[in-house]
Design a protein around this motif. Structure first.
Motif, PDB file in Angstrom:
ATOM      1  N   ASP A 106     -17.883  19.647  13.210  1.00 26.66           N
ATOM      2  CA  ASP A 106     -17.707  20.804  12.331  1.00 26.66           C
ATOM      3  C   ASP A 106     -18.262  20.566  10.931  1.00 26.66           C
ATOM      4  N   ARG A 107     -18.838  19.386  10.725  1.00 25.02           N
ATOM      5  CA  ARG A 107     -19.450  19.025   9.436  1.00 25.02           C
ATOM      6  C   ARG A 107     -18.478  19.197   8.270  1.00 25.02           C
ATOM      7  N   VAL A 108     -17.316  18.598   8.423  1.00 24.73           N
ATOM      8  CA  VAL A 108     -16.313  18.589   7.361  1.00 24.73           C
ATOM      9  C   VAL A 108     -16.621  17.432   6.420  1.00 24.73           C
ATOM     10  N   HIS A 109     -16.902  17.744   5.152  1.00 26.27           N
ATOM     11  CA  HIS A 109     -17.259  16.724   4.177  1.00 26.27           C
ATOM     12  C   HIS A 109     -16.009  16.256   3.430  1.00 26.27           C
ATOM     13  N   LEU A 110     -15.981  14.969   3.101  1.00 26.59           N
ATOM     14  CA  LEU A 110     -14.856  14.369   2.393  1.00 26.59           C
ATOM     15  C   LEU A 110     -15.246  14.097   0.951  1.00 26.59           C
ATOM     16  N   GLU A 111     -14.491  14.660   0.031  1.00 25.78           N
ATOM     17  CA  GLU A 111     -14.676  14.368  -1.381  1.00 25.78           C
ATOM     18  C   GLU A 111     -13.477  13.553  -1.845  1.00 25.78           C
ATOM     19  N   THR A 112     -13.736  12.374  -2.354  1.00 32.95           N
ATOM     20  CA  THR A 112     -12.656  11.459  -2.724  1.00 32.95           C
ATOM     21  C   THR A 112     -12.767  11.057  -4.186  1.00 32.95           C
ATOM     22  N   VAL A 113     -11.643  10.594  -4.703  1.00 26.00           N
ATOM     23  CA  VAL A 113     -11.598  10.068  -6.065  1.00 26.00           C
ATOM     24  C   VAL A 113     -10.781   8.785  -6.035  1.00 26.00           C
ATOM     25  N   GLU A 114     -11.072   7.906  -6.975  1.00 26.94           N
ATOM     26  CA  GLU A 114     -10.274   6.693  -7.087  1.00 26.94           C
ATOM     27  C   GLU A 114      -8.897   7.035  -7.621  1.00 26.94           C
ATOM     28  N   SER A 115      -7.896   6.380  -7.072  1.00 28.93           N
ATOM     29  CA  SER A 115      -6.530   6.634  -7.515  1.00 28.93           C
ATOM     30  C   SER A 115      -6.233   5.833  -8.771  1.00 28.93           C
ATOM     31  N   ALA A 116      -5.120   6.196  -9.416  1.00 26.31           N
ATOM     32  CA  ALA A 116      -4.705   5.491 -10.623  1.00 26.31           C
ATOM     33  C   ALA A 116      -3.815   4.304 -10.302  1.00 26.31           C
ATOM     34  N   GLU A 117      -3.735   3.942  -9.028  1.00 28.10           N
ATOM     35  CA  GLU A 117      -2.882   2.833  -8.618  1.00 28.10           C
ATOM     36  C   GLU A 117      -3.384   1.536  -9.252  1.00 28.10           C
ATOM     37  N   PRO A 118      -2.531   0.774  -9.941  1.00 28.21           N
ATOM     38  CA  PRO A 118      -2.989  -0.456 -10.601  1.00 28.21           C
ATOM     39  C   PRO A 118      -3.420  -1.502  -9.577  1.00 28.21           C
ATOM     40  N   SER A 119      -4.372  -2.326  -9.971  1.00 27.64           N
ATOM     41  CA  SER A 119      -4.828  -3.381  -9.088  1.00 27.64           C
ATOM     42  C   SER A 119      -3.771  -4.488  -8.996  1.00 27.64           C
ATOM     43  N   MET A 120      -3.948  -5.366  -8.025  1.00 29.29           N
ATOM     44  CA  MET A 120      -3.022  -6.480  -7.862  1.00 29.29           C
ATOM     45  C   MET A 120      -3.005  -7.364  -9.109  1.00 29.29           C
TER      46      MET A 120
END
Length: 268
Positions: A106-120
């Motif tokens: 169905d050609r569903v495109h994914l748009e993502t963003v980096e989360s604000a979750e702190p790194s280890m």
């Protein structure tokens, strides 16, 4: 095969469970504010946590594709002939790759963003400054985790890479159907009783795909191998990541087994 005759518990509780799926598919699309600039992440990019830019839209699209996928499965005559217990085993094991094939079709495109979750590293430094114990290490790849878990950039990239591969091959409707048949009829699942029958169905799906490719793409001798590369890419994607990405942001800690049972017993 009537679910009522087999005492399927989802049919008795269908009204309660169906509200989850109904609310996803029928809810109006919400207008979300544009996200701010993505924060600079850790140099180890594949470990960065990623979220969907518009989770309501993506979840609604994925749910619609899942309904369409289960409808396709239910309409396969050979699948209908299997006992309900075998059907559930097959669907529970392959719903994620079937969903991803449907998203590609169905050609569903994914748009993502980096989360604000702190790194280890950030969490360790913060804990030391506050005199607290350092946070526990994250589970190793492949190990089961509990509680909310944002997919990593590497996990999302694997899904995007799979979708891009499918689109680059311009897979036809028939080819998608044969690929889905190959994924659905997996004879290697523990607990199956009709192993030889299911193995034969998988072999027939692969043979049909090969014959179709040889007939339609005579000048591309490598196409059958390329389509099987698509299947190998699917095997590297964890079903938990798919559930976390497309369903948890909207409906929380969903039990996919319960949802699949409900959908399999419903007239989609």
């Amino acid at each position: 095969m009537a679910c009522a005759e087999r005492g399927c518990r989802c049919c008795a509780e269908g009204r309660r469970h169906s509200s989850i799926l109904y609310s996803i598919l029928r809810s109006e699309q919400r207008t979300l504010p544009p996200p701010g600039p993505a924060p600079r992440g850790c140099p180890c990019g594949s470990r960065r946590r990623v979220a969907l830019r518009s989770p309501q839209v993506a979840c609604k699209a994925a749910s619609a594709v899942l309904v369409k996928t289960l409808r396709f499965v239910q309409n396969v005559p050979c699948f209908q002939e299997l006992p309900l217990e075998e059907q559930l085993l097959l669907v529970r094991s392959c719903w994620a790759p079937l969903l991803l094939l449907g998203l590609a079709q169905d050609r569903v495109h994914l748009e993502t963003v980096e989360s604000a979750e702190p790194s280890m590293l950030q969490r360790i430094l913060t804990a030391r400054q506050q005199g607290e114990q350092p946070p526990p290490r994250a589970p190793a790849p492949g190990r089961q985790h509990h509680g909310p878990h944002l997919p990593s950039a590497g996990e999302i990239q694997a899904i995007k890479g799979f979708l891009a591969k499918c689109w680059s091959l311009d897979i036809s409707t028939k080819e998608y159907a044969y690929l889905k048949g190959t994924v659905l009829f997996n004879p290697d699942l523990p607990g199956l009783q009709c192993t030889q029958y299911i193995e034969g169905l998988q072999r027939e799906a692969q043979q049909a795909l090969n014959e179709h490719v040889r007939l339609i793409h005579r000048g591309d001798e490598a196409r059958f191998a390329k389509l099987n590369v698509v299947l190998s890419l699917l095997r590297s994607i964890n079903a938990n990541v798919v559930a976390e990405l497309f369903f948890r942001p909207i409906i929380g800690a969903v039990n996919m087994d319960d949802m699949l049972l409900e959908m399999l017993c419903a007239k989609l």
